[in-house]
Design a protein around this motif. Sequence first.
Motif, PDB file in Angstrom:
ATOM      1  N   UNK A   2       0.838  -1.200   0.000  1.00 63.07           N
ATOM      2  CA  UNK A   2       0.000   0.000   0.000  1.00 63.07           C
ATOM      3  C   UNK A   2       0.872   1.249   0.000  1.00 63.07           C
ATOM      4  N   UNK A   3       0.592   2.136  -0.942  1.00 63.10           N
ATOM      5  CA  UNK A   3       1.368   3.367  -1.095  1.00 63.10           C
ATOM      6  C   UNK A   3       0.420   4.561  -1.085  1.00 63.10           C
ATOM      7  N   UNK A   4       0.763   5.586  -0.305  1.00 61.36           N
ATOM      8  CA  UNK A   4       0.014   6.848  -0.317  1.00 61.36           C
ATOM      9  C   UNK A   4       0.748   7.843  -1.207  1.00 61.36           C
ATOM     10  N   UNK A   5       0.044   8.374  -2.197  1.00 65.08           N
ATOM     11  CA  UNK A   5       0.583   9.463  -3.010  1.00 65.08           C
ATOM     12  C   UNK A   5       0.090  10.750  -2.373  1.00 65.08           C
ATOM     13  N   UNK A   6       0.982  11.437  -1.684  1.00 64.89           N
ATOM     14  CA  UNK A   6       0.591  12.569  -0.842  1.00 64.89           C
ATOM     15  C   UNK A   6       0.207  13.777  -1.679  1.00 64.89           C
ATOM     16  N   UNK A   7      -0.925  14.373  -1.301  1.00 64.80           N
ATOM     17  CA  UNK A   7      -1.415  15.550  -2.001  1.00 64.80           C
ATOM     18  C   UNK A   7      -1.975  16.528  -0.979  1.00 64.80           C
ATOM     19  N   UNK A   8      -2.710  17.526  -1.455  1.00 64.43           N
ATOM     20  CA  UNK A   8      -3.275  18.547  -0.562  1.00 64.43           C
ATOM     21  C   UNK A   8      -4.775  18.683  -0.833  1.00 64.43           C
ATOM     22  N   UNK A  33      -2.943   5.195  -3.664  1.00 66.21           N
ATOM     23  CA  UNK A  33      -4.091   6.107  -3.689  1.00 66.21           C
ATOM     24  C   UNK A  33      -3.666   7.490  -3.227  1.00 66.21           C
ATOM     25  N   UNK A  34      -4.429   8.478  -3.675  1.00 66.35           N
ATOM     26  CA  UNK A  34      -4.174   9.868  -3.280  1.00 66.35           C
ATOM     27  C   UNK A  34      -4.606  10.058  -1.836  1.00 66.35           C
ATOM     28  N   UNK A  35      -3.735  10.681  -1.034  1.00 67.00           N
ATOM     29  CA  UNK A  35      -4.034  10.930   0.377  1.00 67.00           C
ATOM     30  C   UNK A  35      -3.613  12.361   0.714  1.00 67.00           C
ATOM     31  N   UNK A  36      -4.532  13.107   1.309  1.00 71.52           N
ATOM     32  CA  UNK A  36      -4.240  14.501   1.702  1.00 71.52           C
ATOM     33  C   UNK A  36      -3.367  14.475   2.962  1.00 71.52           C
ATOM     34  N   UNK A  37      -2.215  15.118   2.884  1.00 71.83           N
ATOM     35  CA  UNK A  37      -1.208  14.989   3.953  1.00 71.83           C
ATOM     36  C   UNK A  37      -1.715  15.433   5.316  1.00 71.83           C
ATOM     37  N   UNK A  43      -5.087   6.973   8.962  1.00 73.47           N
ATOM     38  CA  UNK A  43      -4.209   6.133   9.774  1.00 73.47           C
ATOM     39  C   UNK A  43      -2.978   5.830   8.931  1.00 73.47           C
ATOM     40  N   UNK A  44      -1.895   6.520   9.212  1.00 72.57           N
ATOM     41  CA  UNK A  44      -0.704   6.422   8.368  1.00 72.57           C
ATOM     42  C   UNK A  44      -0.065   5.039   8.429  1.00 72.57           C
ATOM     43  N   UNK A  45      -0.339   4.301   9.488  1.00 73.34           N
ATOM     44  CA  UNK A  45       0.251   2.965   9.614  1.00 73.34           C
ATOM     45  C   UNK A  45      -0.321   1.962   8.612  1.00 73.34           C
ATOM     46  N   UNK A  46      -1.363   2.363   7.897  1.00 72.81           N
ATOM     47  CA  UNK A  46      -1.919   1.480   6.866  1.00 72.81           C
ATOM     48  C   UNK A  46      -1.014   1.397   5.637  1.00 72.81           C
ATOM     49  N   UNK A  77       7.430   5.224   9.388  1.00 74.68           N
ATOM     50  CA  UNK A  77       6.896   4.919   8.055  1.00 74.68           C
ATOM     51  C   UNK A  77       7.879   5.450   7.017  1.00 74.68           C
ATOM     52  N   UNK A  78       8.121   4.651   5.995  1.00 71.18           N
ATOM     53  CA  UNK A  78       9.112   5.018   4.980  1.00 71.18           C
ATOM     54  C   UNK A  78       8.509   6.015   3.986  1.00 71.18           C
ATOM     55  N   UNK A  79       9.323   6.964   3.593  1.00 71.20           N
ATOM     56  CA  UNK A  79       8.855   7.993   2.663  1.00 71.20           C
ATOM     57  C   UNK A  79       9.868   8.196   1.538  1.00 71.20           C
ATOM     58  N   UNK A  80       9.351   8.662   0.426  1.00 75.64           N
ATOM     59  CA  UNK A  80      10.177   9.126  -0.691  1.00 75.64           C
ATOM     60  C   UNK A  80       9.576  10.427  -1.200  1.00 75.64           C
TER      61      UNK A  80
END
Length: 285
Positions: A2-8, A33-37, A43-46, A77-80
């Motif tokens: 599962x990857x969150x593509x961070x947006x606003x 999926x797109x996720x608003x930061x 739940x960021x642990x997802x 949580x790992x980020x790029x």
Amino acid sequence: MNVALLTCAKLPYLNPEDQLLIPELAKHQIHAKAVIWDDPTINWNEFDWLIFRNTWDYFEKEQEFNLWLDQIERSGIKTLNPIAVIKQNKHKFYLRDLQQQGIAIIPTVFIDKTSNLNLSEIIPAHWKNAVIKPAFSGGAYQTTLFDVIETAYMNEEYRTIASEKELLVQEFMPEIKEFGETSFIFFNKKFSHCVNKKPMAGDFRVQVQFGGQYTAVKPTEELIQKAQQIVNTFDDQLLYARVDGIVINNELHLMEVECIEPDLYFNLSEGSQTRFVSELLELIH
């Protein structure tokens, strides 16, 4: 995975070019999926990874963004790009560090927070025009082009901002009106493509929302190497980096290195989304 593509909140579903990353990643069994930061319900642990993409309001929410970065860092949580890179890159005084490493930057004066802003004391006498902006900013936010004879007026205009934020004052390079700004895009520190951005007649801002015109260009190998040298100053992994500068007489004068949420101009380079996903897979597997 599962990857969150961070947006606003302004772009809850990402911008159109970044939306196309979702089906590209699905081909590799990655659910993105797109996720608003700053959505408090998340739940960021997802998520296995958070990928910074369209967090285009972070500089308007400085305190909240800094607290959120700390929260994500503590969670593990790992980020790029990595949190360490984001923390360094969000404050444009990193340009001073690059200059000390021998990178040619646009002539810049770095101003610490002050309740007594006096631009005439710190702007070099030979400058004619200058651009002032906060060190924590983006998208021409709180950015002004001014004639240096207007320093008294600008002191008043920026008095409050100067007391709250560090500032940069950069010599305005008139070449930007003629040659534009050039962006070199790298994925996993490998050159991908290049875009030239010219401001609308009568303006100095190259952003498309201000009428800027974008064109894909093929830079010389020498210029690519100069941009590569800048990218190589980063020790951490970089999923992406955008090196923005002005090319004058085949010399690259750095304006900034975007490592947080740059537009990567996927629409101007065929295959660039596929290259992005390929490099992403290499970094997360």
